[in-house]
Design a protein around this motif. Structure first.
Motif, short mmCIF file in Angstrom:
data_model
loop_
_atom_site.label_atom_id
_atom_site.label_comp_id
_atom_site.label_asym_id
_atom_site.label_seq_id
_atom_site.Cartn_x
_atom_site.Cartn_y
_atom_site.Cartn_z
N LYS A 8 0.83 -1.21 0.00
CA LYS A 8 0.00 0.00 0.00
C LYS A 8 0.87 1.26 0.00
CE LYS A 8 -4.30 -1.65 0.78
NZ LYS A 8 -5.06 -1.82 -0.43
N ASP A 9 1.90 1.28 0.86
CA ASP A 9 2.78 2.46 0.93
C ASP A 9 3.51 2.68 -0.38
OD1 ASP A 9 2.00 2.87 3.55
OD2 ASP A 9 3.79 1.95 4.41
N ILE A 10 4.04 1.61 -0.95
CA ILE A 10 4.75 1.72 -2.24
C ILE A 10 3.79 2.22 -3.31
CG2 ILE A 10 5.96 0.44 -4.05
CD1 ILE A 10 7.00 -1.41 -1.75
N GLY A 11 2.60 1.64 -3.35
CA GLY A 11 1.59 2.05 -4.32
C GLY A 11 1.21 3.51 -4.17
N GLU A 12 1.06 3.97 -2.93
CA GLU A 12 0.71 5.38 -2.68
C GLU A 12 1.82 6.32 -3.15
OE1 GLU A 12 -0.46 6.07 1.38
OE2 GLU A 12 -2.01 4.53 1.27
N ARG A 13 3.08 5.95 -2.88
CA ARG A 13 4.19 6.79 -3.34
C ARG A 13 4.19 6.90 -4.87
NH1 ARG A 13 6.54 5.02 1.29
NH2 ARG A 13 7.37 3.06 0.51
N ILE A 14 3.98 5.76 -5.52
CA ILE A 14 3.97 5.74 -6.99
C ILE A 14 2.80 6.57 -7.53
CG2 ILE A 14 3.65 4.23 -8.99
CD1 ILE A 14 5.29 2.11 -7.37
N LYS A 15 1.64 6.40 -6.91
CA LYS A 15 0.45 7.15 -7.33
C LYS A 15 0.67 8.65 -7.13
CE LYS A 15 -4.49 7.63 -6.54
NZ LYS A 15 -5.65 7.11 -5.82
N ASP A 16 1.24 9.04 -5.98
CA ASP A 16 1.49 10.46 -5.70
C ASP A 16 2.44 11.07 -6.74
OD1 ASP A 16 -0.17 10.42 -3.49
OD2 ASP A 16 1.46 10.28 -2.02
N LEU A 17 3.48 10.32 -7.11
CA LEU A 17 4.40 10.82 -8.13
C LEU A 17 3.67 11.08 -9.44
CD1 LEU A 17 7.61 8.63 -7.70
CD2 LEU A 17 7.43 11.11 -7.45
N ARG A 18 2.85 10.12 -9.84
CA ARG A 18 2.11 10.27 -11.09
C ARG A 18 1.17 11.46 -11.02
NH1 ARG A 18 -2.74 9.25 -12.39
NH2 ARG A 18 -3.20 7.90 -10.62
N ALA A 19 0.41 11.56 -9.93
CA ALA A 19 -0.56 12.65 -9.79
C ALA A 19 0.13 14.02 -9.74
CB ALA A 19 -1.40 12.42 -8.54
N LYS A 20 1.23 14.12 -9.01
CA LYS A 20 1.95 15.40 -8.90
C LYS A 20 2.48 15.85 -10.26
CE LYS A 20 3.36 15.01 -4.11
NZ LYS A 20 4.45 14.71 -3.18
N ASN A 21 2.73 14.90 -11.14
CA ASN A 21 3.23 15.22 -12.48
C ASN A 21 2.10 15.35 -13.49
OD1 ASN A 21 6.36 15.22 -12.58
ND2 ASN A 21 5.80 13.58 -11.17
N GLY A 22 0.85 15.19 -13.03
CA GLY A 22 -0.31 15.35 -13.90
C GLY A 22 -0.39 14.32 -15.02
N LEU A 23 0.03 13.10 -14.73
CA LEU A 23 0.07 12.05 -15.75
C LEU A 23 -1.05 11.03 -15.52
CD1 LEU A 23 3.92 11.54 -15.59
CD2 LEU A 23 2.64 12.90 -17.26
N SER A 24 -1.43 10.37 -16.59
CA SER A 24 -2.49 9.35 -16.49
C SER A 24 -1.87 7.98 -16.24
CB SER A 24 -3.29 9.30 -17.79
OG SER A 24 -2.48 8.79 -18.84
N GLN A 25 -2.70 7.10 -15.67
CA GLN A 25 -2.25 5.73 -15.47
C GLN A 25 -1.92 5.08 -16.81
OE1 GLN A 25 -5.25 3.56 -13.28
NE2 GLN A 25 -4.30 4.08 -11.32
N SER A 26 -2.69 5.38 -17.82
CA SER A 26 -2.46 4.79 -19.15
C SER A 26 -1.08 5.16 -19.69
CB SER A 26 -3.52 5.25 -20.15
OG SER A 26 -4.78 4.80 -19.75
N LEU A 27 -0.69 6.42 -19.52
CA LEU A 27 0.61 6.86 -20.01
C LEU A 27 1.74 6.14 -19.27
CD1 LEU A 27 2.38 8.82 -21.71
CD2 LEU A 27 2.34 10.31 -19.71
N ILE A 28 1.66 6.11 -17.95
CA ILE A 28 2.72 5.46 -17.18
C ILE A 28 2.75 3.96 -17.46
CG2 ILE A 28 3.62 5.01 -14.86
CD1 ILE A 28 3.92 7.92 -15.88
N ALA A 29 1.60 3.35 -17.60
CA ALA A 29 1.55 1.93 -17.93
C ALA A 29 2.24 1.68 -19.27
CB ALA A 29 0.10 1.44 -17.98
#
Length: 118
Positions: A8-29
């Motif tokens: 959960k913690d790892i996932g939250e850090r990864i999600k926060d990085l993506r959100a702070k950079n304004g990126l979509s899950q599709s792009l990062i995937a």
């Protein structure tokens, strides 16, 4: 005592990085060469990312692997910086010597070619 890594913690850090950079899950995937649903499961903390995935994420966001896993940066001591600087100086010196040797070899090769053509 060894720390227990939380998905959960790892996932939250990864999600926060993506959100702070304004990126979509599709792009990062796509960057990670994963399906969007697989990437989503990582962000939700339902599965651990592979080493390969963590490495790519760290490089993409300019973070360390250690930060993605633990949420803190590794501290580098003054001694390690001093050692790194010493290695850099030694490499620079070796490169200069190598370059001078290559130049001398090029001169000798030129002389040999001149003699061979006479």
């Amino acid at each position: 005592m060894q720390e227990i890594l939380s998905k959960k913690d790892i996932g939250e850090r990864i999600k926060d990085l993506r959100a702070k950079n304004g990126l979509s899950q599709s792009l990062i995937a796509e960057v990670l060469q994963l399906s969007r649903s697989n990437y989503s499961q990582i962000e939700l903390g339902n599965q651990y990312p592979s080493f390969h995935t963590l490495h790519k994420l760290a490089r993409y966001y300019g973070k360390t692997y250690h930060w993605l896993i633990h949420g803190i940066e590794e501290e580098q001591s003054e001694e390690s910086f001093s050692n790194a600087n010493q290695i850099i100086r030694e490499l620079e010196s070796t490169l200069k010597q190598f370059s001078a040797t290559v130049d001398k070899l090029a001169e000798e090769l030129g002389l040999l070619k001149e003699k061979a053509l006479k």
